[in-house]
Structure formats: structure tokens, C-alpha cells
Enzyme design. Structure first.
Site, PDB file in Angstrom:
ATOM      1  N   CYS A 182       0.881  -1.178   0.000  1.00 33.51           N
ATOM      2  CA  CYS A 182       0.000   0.000   0.000  1.00 33.51           C
ATOM      3  C   CYS A 182       0.914   1.223   0.000  1.00 33.51           C
ATOM      4  O   CYS A 182       2.040   1.138  -0.481  1.00 33.51           O
ATOM      5  CB  CYS A 182      -0.946  -0.029   1.207  1.00 33.51           C
ATOM      6  SG  CYS A 182      -0.125   0.098   2.803  1.00 33.51           S
ATOM      7  N   ALA A 183       0.462   2.322   0.534  1.00 34.22           N
ATOM      8  CA  ALA A 183       1.289   3.533   0.554  1.00 34.22           C
ATOM      9  C   ALA A 183       2.407   3.427   1.588  1.00 34.22           C
ATOM     10  O   ALA A 183       3.563   3.724   1.295  1.00 34.22           O
ATOM     11  CB  ALA A 183       0.428   4.762   0.825  1.00 34.22           C
TER      12      ALA A 183
END
Length: 107
Positions: free
Chosen positions: A61-62
Site C-alpha cells: 500500500c502507501a
């Protein structure tokens, strides 16, 4: 839940690791790891049957928060899921390349 740091992930990616990116499509399009398939958290259940059962599924993810949660959920369903610590932001901070553009979905 299993985790991999960015160096381990980079080595696995170089050997053809299966990777899903659990950010929404706009985050994915803004920059993602090459080869990662867009699989937003909201669609995770829908792609369960499309995930490989014979090798690890790396989840990114981020920053690593959503991927940790997603990997934990996948692991409870029998998927060999590995969360990428540091996420896409960490990947970029280490000077590794990102791909920009439309989402390529796992399903």
C-alpha cells in the site's frame, strides 16, 4: 502475519513475485511498483479465487498499514500473504522506480 522489508521484497520482485496493491485506483495510478496488480481493500474478497495458492502474495500500500491489515485478513483465509513494510512510499524513498498510470486489476 508475515512481513518483508523493502530489500527482501525487491529481491522477490526480481524473481517474479506476485504483488497486489491495496490502495484505491487513484493512489495506484499516481505511482506503483512495477507488476503490482490493483486490488483495493474493498475488492479484496472478490479476487480471493484469483490469488495464487502455490506461492506468496506480496501486499503493498502507501506506507504498510493497509497492507498489514489486508495480509492478516488474507492469511486467515489461507493465503500465504506477506505485507511489504514501508510500502510504496518507502520504495520510492529508496530510489526505486514507480510506474504511473491506470490500474491493472487482479480480477
Amino acid at each position: 502475519m508475515r512481513e518483508a522489508d523493502l530489500d527482501v521484497f525487491a529481491a522477490e520482485l526480481a524473481h517474479g513475485a506476485f504483488v497486489i496493491d491495496v490502495r484505491e485506483s487513484d493512489g495506484y495510478a499516481a505511482g506503483h511498483v512495477s507488476g503490482a496488480l490493483s486490488t483495493p481493500l474493498s475488492a479484496l474478497g472478490a479476487v480471493l479465487g484469483d490469488l495464487p495458492g502455490d506461492r506468496p502474495v506480496y501486499v503493498i500500500c502507501a506506507s504498510g498499514n493497509r497492507s498489514a491489515w489486508a495480509a492478516e485478513q488474507l492469511a486467515t483465509l489461507g493465503v500465504d500473504a506477506v505485507s511489504v513494510v514501508g510500502g510504496t512510499a518507502g520504495w520510492a524513498r529508496t530510489g526505486r522506480p514507480l510506474v504511473r498510470g491506470a490500474a491493472v486489476h487482479a480480477a
